[in-house]
Write a protein that holds these residues in place. Structure first.
Motif, mmCIF file in Angstrom:
data_model
loop_
_atom_site.group_PDB
_atom_site.id
_atom_site.type_symbol
_atom_site.label_atom_id
_atom_site.label_comp_id
_atom_site.label_asym_id
_atom_site.label_seq_id
_atom_site.Cartn_x
_atom_site.Cartn_y
_atom_site.Cartn_z
ATOM 1 N N ALA A 48 0.837 -1.208 0.000
ATOM 2 C CA ALA A 48 0.000 0.000 0.000
ATOM 3 C C ALA A 48 0.871 1.257 0.000
ATOM 4 C CB ALA A 48 -0.933 -0.004 1.206
ATOM 5 N N ALA A 49 1.941 1.256 0.782
ATOM 6 C CA ALA A 49 2.847 2.402 0.803
ATOM 7 C C ALA A 49 3.529 2.583 -0.554
ATOM 8 C CB ALA A 49 3.904 2.228 1.900
ATOM 9 N N GLY A 50 3.910 1.493 -1.191
ATOM 10 C CA GLY A 50 4.500 1.567 -2.520
ATOM 11 C C GLY A 50 3.520 2.085 -3.557
ATOM 12 N N ALA A 51 2.245 1.673 -3.446
ATOM 13 C CA ALA A 51 1.226 2.161 -4.375
ATOM 14 C C ALA A 51 0.989 3.657 -4.180
ATOM 15 C CB ALA A 51 -0.072 1.377 -4.184
ATOM 16 N N LEU A 52 0.931 4.104 -2.931
ATOM 17 C CA LEU A 52 0.770 5.534 -2.671
ATOM 18 C C LEU A 52 1.978 6.327 -3.171
ATOM 19 C CD1 LEU A 52 -0.819 5.580 0.892
ATOM 20 C CD2 LEU A 52 -1.870 6.282 -1.260
ATOM 21 N N LEU A 53 3.155 5.776 -2.999
ATOM 22 C CA LEU A 53 4.367 6.422 -3.484
ATOM 23 C C LEU A 53 4.351 6.520 -5.010
ATOM 24 C CD1 LEU A 53 7.132 7.584 -2.696
ATOM 25 C CD2 LEU A 53 8.044 5.270 -2.856
ATOM 26 N N ALA A 54 3.948 5.445 -5.673
ATOM 27 C CA ALA A 54 3.860 5.456 -7.132
ATOM 28 C C ALA A 54 2.813 6.464 -7.607
ATOM 29 C CB ALA A 54 3.533 4.063 -7.650
ATOM 30 N N LEU A 55 1.691 6.531 -6.922
ATOM 31 C CA LEU A 55 0.653 7.495 -7.278
ATOM 32 C C LEU A 55 1.170 8.927 -7.123
ATOM 33 C CD1 LEU A 55 -2.324 7.955 -8.068
ATOM 34 C CD2 LEU A 55 -2.851 7.982 -5.630
ATOM 35 N N TRP A 56 1.871 9.189 -6.035
ATOM 36 C CA TRP A 56 2.446 10.515 -5.823
ATOM 37 C C TRP A 56 3.444 10.861 -6.929
ATOM 38 C CZ3 TRP A 56 7.641 11.698 -4.395
ATOM 39 C CH2 TRP A 56 7.855 13.057 -4.170
ATOM 40 N N LEU A 57 4.268 9.894 -7.335
ATOM 41 C CA LEU A 57 5.251 10.149 -8.381
ATOM 42 C C LEU A 57 4.583 10.402 -9.731
ATOM 43 C CD1 LEU A 57 7.953 7.548 -7.364
ATOM 44 C CD2 LEU A 57 8.164 10.032 -7.281
ATOM 45 N N VAL A 58 3.480 9.711 -9.996
ATOM 46 C CA VAL A 58 2.748 9.938 -11.251
ATOM 47 C C VAL A 58 2.146 11.332 -11.258
ATOM 48 C CG1 VAL A 58 0.690 9.254 -12.541
ATOM 49 C CG2 VAL A 58 2.308 7.526 -11.781
ATOM 50 N N VAL A 59 1.517 11.723 -10.156
ATOM 51 C CA VAL A 59 0.925 13.057 -10.070
ATOM 52 C C VAL A 59 2.017 14.119 -10.172
ATOM 53 C CG1 VAL A 59 -0.293 14.644 -8.522
ATOM 54 C CG2 VAL A 59 -1.105 12.309 -8.805
ATOM 55 N N ARG A 60 3.142 13.883 -9.541
ATOM 56 C CA ARG A 60 4.265 14.815 -9.611
ATOM 57 C C ARG A 60 4.780 14.935 -11.038
ATOM 58 N NH1 ARG A 60 9.590 14.114 -9.751
ATOM 59 N NH2 ARG A 60 10.911 15.744 -8.915
ATOM 60 N N GLY A 61 4.890 13.827 -11.732
ATOM 61 C CA GLY A 61 5.351 13.852 -13.117
ATOM 62 C C GLY A 61 4.387 14.584 -14.029
ATOM 63 N N LEU A 62 3.092 14.372 -13.805
ATOM 64 C CA LEU A 62 2.097 15.094 -14.600
ATOM 65 C C LEU A 62 2.166 16.592 -14.331
ATOM 66 C CD1 LEU A 62 -1.003 12.741 -14.350
ATOM 67 C CD2 LEU A 62 0.410 13.199 -16.358
ATOM 68 N N ALA A 63 2.338 16.963 -13.084
ATOM 69 C CA ALA A 63 2.423 18.380 -12.743
ATOM 70 C C ALA A 63 3.671 19.006 -13.363
ATOM 71 C CB ALA A 63 2.438 18.559 -11.234
ATOM 72 N N ARG A 64 4.784 18.276 -13.383
ATOM 73 C CA ARG A 64 6.008 18.800 -13.987
ATOM 74 C C ARG A 64 5.849 18.984 -15.486
ATOM 75 N NH1 ARG A 64 11.206 15.759 -13.008
ATOM 76 N NH2 ARG A 64 12.011 17.585 -14.031
ATOM 77 N N SER A 65 5.252 18.011 -16.149
ATOM 78 C CA SER A 65 5.095 18.131 -17.598
ATOM 79 C C SER A 65 4.083 19.217 -17.934
ATOM 80 C CB SER A 65 4.672 16.798 -18.202
ATOM 81 O OG SER A 65 3.368 16.456 -17.779
ATOM 82 N N ARG A 66 3.085 19.379 -17.110
ATOM 83 C CA ARG A 66 2.072 20.406 -17.338
ATOM 84 C C ARG A 66 2.666 21.797 -17.146
ATOM 85 N NH1 ARG A 66 -3.954 19.630 -16.996
ATOM 86 N NH2 ARG A 66 -4.365 21.222 -18.526
ATOM 87 N N SER A 67 3.507 21.962 -16.129
ATOM 88 C CA SER A 67 4.088 23.283 -15.868
ATOM 89 C C SER A 67 5.081 23.682 -16.955
ATOM 90 C CB SER A 67 4.768 23.306 -14.498
ATOM 91 O OG SER A 67 5.906 22.473 -14.508
ATOM 92 N N GLN A 68 5.696 22.720 -17.616
ATOM 93 C CA GLN A 68 6.610 23.047 -18.704
ATOM 94 C C GLN A 68 5.849 23.408 -19.971
ATOM 95 O OE1 GLN A 68 9.233 19.732 -19.134
ATOM 96 N NE2 GLN A 68 10.384 20.205 -17.287
#
Length: 131
Positions: free
Chosen positions: A11-31
């Motif tokens: 569960a912690a790994g899934a939450l971590l992966a979800l956070w990384l996906v959201v972070r990656g989307l936010a980074r690509s969106r801001s660029q």
């Protein structure tokens, strides 16, 4: 106990992966979105983002510490299970780091184009004649 901890780590790994996906989307969106400020454009290739490797490496370290604590406390099955999970996470992280670091960066585009050779010779002849 070991099974409960493995489920909690999944569960912690899934939450971590979800956070990384959201972070990656936010980074690509801001660029992609222009801002009101006038500043230098972002680099064409910002480089490798090591955040996922670091995050999952830290998760593997936490699991390894938990495995040591359980083994020292006499919980051999639970500690052994945690040790297996920690080793598996560590191998995955190391494999991804090795794979990412072995990629060759793309060749930079040429910044200067020489004028065409007017003598009718090959490019080597033009290079010696200065144009």
């Amino acid at each position: 106990m070991g099974l409960l901890l493995v489920v909690a780590e999944a569960a912690a790994g899934a939450l971590l992966a979800l956070w990384l996906v959201v972070r990656g989307l936010a980074r690509s969106r801001s660029q992609d979105m222009p801002t009101g400020k006038v500043s230098a454009p972002p680099p064409a290739d910002p480089g490798t983002d090591w955040t996922p490797a670091i995050a999952f490496g830290l998760l593997a370290l936490v699991v390894a510490c938990l495995a040591v604590a359980l083994l020292r406390g006499g919980w051999h099955w639970a500690g052994g299970t945690q040790a297996v999970v920690a080793v598996a996470l560590g191998v995955v992280v190391l494999a991804s780091v090795v794979e990412e670091s072995s990629r060759n960066p793309p060749e930079p585009a040429p910044t200067w184009n020489s004028p065409p050779c007017r003598s009718g010779g090959d490019s080597d002849e033009c290079a010696r004649s200065g144009g």
